[in-house]
Enzyme design. Structure first.
Site, mmCIF file in Angstrom:
data_model
loop_
_atom_site.group_PDB
_atom_site.id
_atom_site.type_symbol
_atom_site.label_atom_id
_atom_site.label_comp_id
_atom_site.label_asym_id
_atom_site.label_seq_id
_atom_site.Cartn_x
_atom_site.Cartn_y
_atom_site.Cartn_z
ATOM 1 N N LYS A 75 43.231 12.072 18.114
ATOM 2 C CA LYS A 75 42.485 13.333 18.035
ATOM 3 C C LYS A 75 43.399 14.403 17.436
ATOM 4 O O LYS A 75 44.592 14.469 17.793
ATOM 5 C CB LYS A 75 42.027 13.725 19.439
ATOM 6 C CG LYS A 75 41.117 14.942 19.486
ATOM 7 C CD LYS A 75 40.613 15.186 20.910
ATOM 8 C CE LYS A 75 39.635 16.337 20.991
ATOM 9 N NZ LYS A 75 39.104 16.562 22.340
ATOM 10 N N SER A 150 34.022 17.060 22.621
ATOM 11 C CA SER A 150 34.675 17.435 21.392
ATOM 12 C C SER A 150 35.382 16.298 20.652
ATOM 13 O O SER A 150 35.664 16.436 19.464
ATOM 14 C CB SER A 150 35.699 18.533 21.688
ATOM 15 O OG SER A 150 36.737 18.047 22.525
ATOM 16 N N SER A 174 34.820 15.841 27.221
ATOM 17 C CA SER A 174 35.031 15.580 25.787
ATOM 18 C C SER A 174 35.466 14.181 25.400
ATOM 19 O O SER A 174 35.515 13.865 24.216
ATOM 20 C CB SER A 174 36.042 16.571 25.222
ATOM 21 O OG SER A 174 35.377 17.743 24.863
HETATM 22 N N1 GLN Z 1 31.821 20.667 26.212
HETATM 23 C C1 GLN Z 1 32.763 21.337 27.041
HETATM 24 C C2 GLN Z 1 33.189 22.635 26.410
HETATM 25 O O1 GLN Z 1 32.647 22.969 25.436
HETATM 26 C C3 GLN Z 1 33.936 20.433 27.313
HETATM 27 C C4 GLN Z 1 34.875 20.321 26.178
HETATM 28 C C5 GLN Z 1 36.050 19.438 26.453
HETATM 29 O O2 GLN Z 1 36.040 18.613 27.368
HETATM 30 N N2 GLN Z 1 37.107 19.667 25.688
HETATM 31 O O3 GLN Z 1 34.039 23.320 26.865
#
Ligand code: GLN
Length: 486
Positions: A75, A150, A174
């Site tokens: 990532k 994400s 994410s």
């Molecule tokens: N969807 C969540 C957010 O927007 C979690 C994102 C994540 O786990 N990095 O914060």
């Protein structure tokens, strides 16, 4: 023989039997990344270095590493020495780190080879990969659909069979939500299990790195490599790490699985519910016993997270000011103007929204009402889990309330629509406990994910329960038809 869609275990066997060399494997993997460029999984490729490293691998050397010669994707939030790391943001679009994150270094030290850096939501804020400065990732199952976020680039690269596994990070879902939307397996470890050093911070008390792969067995292989104490991260746990492959095959009869009473599954799409009921039956056949448990404060998870995560992000992201590194605006009048213009031009809308909310929640007059209150509720949620794990071994929920959705169909008018994507995943980050998402069938031709949540440091139980499910089902073997997924 094609290497596409192969697992680490299968690739290992191909390498060991000399069906393929490490250099050929790398070439094939890089070729697949190019062939499926339209998915937009990668921001930066590491072609030259990857080929060089793979060519130098001697498979005859005695090694016990499962990862020797295996291509992986990282990532683009993990710093990689000499390799651009953008966090999918304009503000870091030219950032080349002088060091490598511990999690990535551990994987590379185990012999794996990084083929490239995967696309993601900007600074990991999002659930659909639509906030990336480098454009959205396409879901390999249906290209006009989001891959989740994400870690959407990592999930799509694995789902498309380009690499057998990839790293992700999970602050509120994410790893698990994109794994679910792309039909693969993703594990968020216990907070502190994996070093966060060299990970670009979003919300430091919630962020955790973990694997995305085609099977729970491959997740165990990655978890073995990335886990462990790191003196450079004071929150990493200084405890012995078990071998996560050792007990993965143990029978699970007698295991007690909790169903959370407060999650009203009747509100979900009937087909998502149906999948859940089917998976319950599979586990029952395998000897699991289901128990209803109550976590009275769990419904406060989403608002609690959306107070704490933005607060921590507003503090973490203050380092991006256009002075020390990253994007710097031109034609500015003075220092203040430089800060304002660099940050206004460098960050996208969702990141700005979070910084504004977080700054407000931390401000003198509102700290007690928002940040402190959220931390108190967080404690209650954690205690609810501790209580639940007195009577069950695992908890089970759908990973996400729905399957992948079309680009632009959620959150454009009201961001809360997207925030609710993480209804089932956020609470384990608040509590710091591990959770895994495994594929459990298709709903309207798109993958659905099943989430298992474990007690502190019990990734072994999660991987075991997931592996036994995968040995007795073939949902994890389903593949997208990449020629026809338009
Ligand atoms: N969807 C969540 C957010 O927007 C979690 C994102 C994540 O786990 N990095 O914060």
């Amino acid at each position: 023989m094609s290497i596409q869609f192969k697992t680490i275990v299968e690739l290992r066997a191909m390498l060991d039997s000399k069906q393929i060399s490490a250099a050929e494997l790398m070439q094939e993997s890089l070729g697949l990344a190019k062939k499926h460029e339209e998915l937009n999984c990668f921001i930066t490729m590491n072609e030259e270095q990857a080929l060089k490293k793979a060519s130098a691998i001697n498979l005859d050397e005695k090694t016990t590493s499962n990862l020797l010669g295996i291509p992986l994707a990282q990532k683009d939030l993990f710093c990689t020495e000499g390799l651009r790391t953008t966090c999918s943001s304009k503000i870091l679009s030219n950032f080349i780190p002088p060091y490598t994150a511990t999690a990535v270094k551990n994987l590379e030290d185990a012999g794996s080879v990084t083929i490239g850096k995967t696309n993601m939501d900007e600074f990991a804020m999002g659930s659909s990969n639509e906030t990336s400065f480098f454009g959205s990732v396409h879901n390999p199952w249906k290209k006009e659909y989001v891959p989740g976020g994400s870690s959407g680039g990592s999930a799509a690269a694995v789902a498309a069979g380009i690499v057998p596994a990839a790293t992700g990070t999970d602050t509120g879902g994410s790893i698990r939500q994109p794994a679910a939307h792309c039909g693969i397996t993703g594990l968020k470890p216990t907070y502190g299990r994996v070093s966060r050093w060299g990970m670009i911070a979003f919300a430091s008390s919630l962020d955790q790195a973990g694997p995305l792969a085609r099977t729970s067995e491959d997740c165990a292989i990655l978890l073995n490599a990335i886990s462990g104490f790191d003196s450079k991260d004071t929150t990493s746990l200084n405890i012995e790490v078990p071998d996560f492959l050792e007990n993965i095959n143990k029978p699970i009869n007698g295991i007690r699985i909790g169903i959370i009473k407060e999650f009203n599954l009747a509100d979900l799409d009937s087909k998502v519910q149906e999948r859940f009921e089917e998976s319950k039956k599979t586990y029952e056949k395998l000897g699991a016993r289901f128990v209803e448990v109550s976590l009275p404060n769990i419904s406060a998870s989403v608002p609690t997270y959306y107070s704490i995560a933005p607060a921590e992000c507003s503090s973490n992201l203050s380092r991006f000011d256009g002075v020390r590194f990253g994007y710097r605006a031109e034609n500015t009048d003075d220092l203040n103007d430089l800060y304002i213009k660099s940050r206004s031009e460098g960050f996208g809308d969702e990141v700005k929204r979070r910084i504004l909310i977080g700054t407000y929640a931390l401000s003198a007059g509102y700290y007690d009402a928002y940040y402190k209150k959220a931390q108190q509720v967080r404690r209650l949620i954690k205690e609810d889990f501790e209580h639940a794990f007195e009577s069950v071994d695992l908890l089970m929920t759908p990973t996400s309330p729905n399957t992948a959705f079309e680009f632009g169909s959620k959150g454009t008018q009201n961001p809360v629509e997207l925030y609710l994507e993480d209804l089932f995943t956020i609470s384990s980050n608040l509590a710091g406990i591990p959770a895994i998402s495994i594929p459990h069938g298709l709903v309207n031709s798109l993958p659905a994910g099943l989430q298992l949540i474990g007690n502190f440091l019990r990734e072994d139980q999660l991987l075991n329960a997931a592996h036994i499910f995968q040995k007795n089902s073939d949902f994890h073997l389903l593949k997208p038809d990449l020629e026809r997924s338009q």
